[in-house]
Design an enzyme around this catalytic site. Structure first.
Site, PDB file in Angstrom:
ATOM      1  CB  SER A  29      -0.933   0.014   1.204  1.00 33.82           C
ATOM      2  OG  SER A  29      -2.008  -0.834   0.950  1.00 33.82           O
ATOM      3  CB  VAL A  82      -0.020  -5.890   4.282  1.00 36.00           C
ATOM      4  CG1 VAL A  82      -1.279  -5.186   4.732  1.00 36.00           C
ATOM      5  CG2 VAL A  82      -0.031  -6.183   2.803  1.00 36.00           C
TER       6      VAL A  82
END
Ligand code: GLU
Length: 321
Positions: free
Chosen positions: A64, A259
């Site tokens: 992300s 993540v």
């Protein structure tokens, strides 16, 4: 360049290397293979100095943390008004993969959660899928200062198991929020998440944002100066998933987590801090990443709304000029 900077970063690294709370992401099998003890910290300054501790060259997928950079590309291609029609800037207070959409304004909430990021990815310019893929890697190249590649195994894993992202995308298609080429947009989204970076790369990418859009190592412009504040604003309010408010309060820096264990924080006008440590808390943020940034923000008076104690400012000037 300050010799004290490295000694300082080593102290911070030592302070948190024993912190082994959290677990490596397992939502796709490939990420579950990461070494949970990998741990590096890199600071890149606007002068182009880079200070690193731990294995700063070890590569992991950006996940992300790609989102603010892709948001910047959408802004450069379409302008603030048009992008604003298609994605909001409101923190959702929800998890990164939330299926919630802002139905009143017919937009996903913000470009830092998956829905908004997928809508942003759909705005990348280019006539064909290969052209858009090239534009994405060219974008990352300008920020990192060298060419980056996509991890084929993570990409395949993201693509075969990405049912939730598919569901989000088809729901957005239903509302007319994204164009009708979902599978292709998702492919590009999975590729952006699966791009390999090192902790050093991340710090330099962040330093471009600290340095008004110019890569301080290569001197190349990565993004137009007037859009830097757009990226930093959404990073500040939405960068750490549903921990963004706590982060803004305690650390007080625009940041983005991923993540795979990366965490990037930007100190505007001064430097970027990148941390890699794949053990994640329940919200998907790197446990050591948060601890390191919180410590550094306190030690060096980095919170954007904090003038810093004289001692903290003294340390900042001593270590990072
Ligand atoms: N590839 C991940 C997903 O879209 C990105 C997750 C993240 O880093 O937040 O599910």
């Amino acid at each position: 360049m300050s010799g004290g900077a490295l000694a300082y970063l080593r102290r911070v690294h030592d302070a948190f290397r024993g912190l082994d709370d959290g677990v490596v992401a397992t939502y796709i099998p490939e990420l579950g293979k990461a070494d949970p003890d990998g741990f590096s910290i890199v600071v890149a300054t606007v002068e182009g100095d880079v200070f690193e501790v731990g294995n700063a060259a070890q590569r992991f997928t950006i996940q992300s943390i790609s989102k603010p950079f892709m948001f910047g590309a959408a802004l450069e291609a379409h302008g603030r008004e048009e992008v604003g029609r298609r994605v909001g800037v409101e923190p959702s207070g929800d998890a990164f993969n939330s299926i919630l959409l802002d139905e009143k304004s017919n937009r996903p909430y913000n470009p830092m959660v998956n829905a908004g990021a997928i809508a942003t990815t759909a705005m990348l310019p280019g006539a064909t899928r290969p052209e858009r893929g090239k534009a994405m890697l060219e974008l990352f190249r300008r920020y990192a200062g060298h060419s980056l590649t996509v991890d084929a195994a993570v990409y395949a894993s993201e693509s075969t198991t990405g049912h939730r992202n598919r569901a989000i995308s088809y729901l957005m298609l239903n509302f007319g929020m994204v164009p009708d080429r979902i599978e292709e947009i998702l492919e590009l989204y999975f590729a952006q998440c699966s791009t390999l970076v090192s902790c050093r790369d991340l710090a330099i990418m962040g330093a471009c944002l600290a340095n008004d859009g110019v890569n301080p190592v290569t001197g190349e412009r990565a993004i137009r100066q007037d859009y830097v504040r757009d990226l930093l604003s959404v990073m500040y309010t939405c960068g750490l998933y549903d921990f963004s408010g706590e982060w803004a309060y305690h650390v007080g820096l625009p940041a983005k987590s991923g993540v795979a264990g990366g965490l990037l924080a930007v100190v505007p006008g001064r430097m970027a801090i990148a941390v890699f440590s794949p053990r994640l808390d329940a919200r998907g943020n790197s446990v050591r990443g948060i601890a390191v940034c919180r410590r550094m923000a306190e030690d060096l008076g980095l919170h954007v709304f904090d003038r810093g104690t004289p001692a903290a400012i003294g340390r900042l000037m001593q270590f990072f000029r």
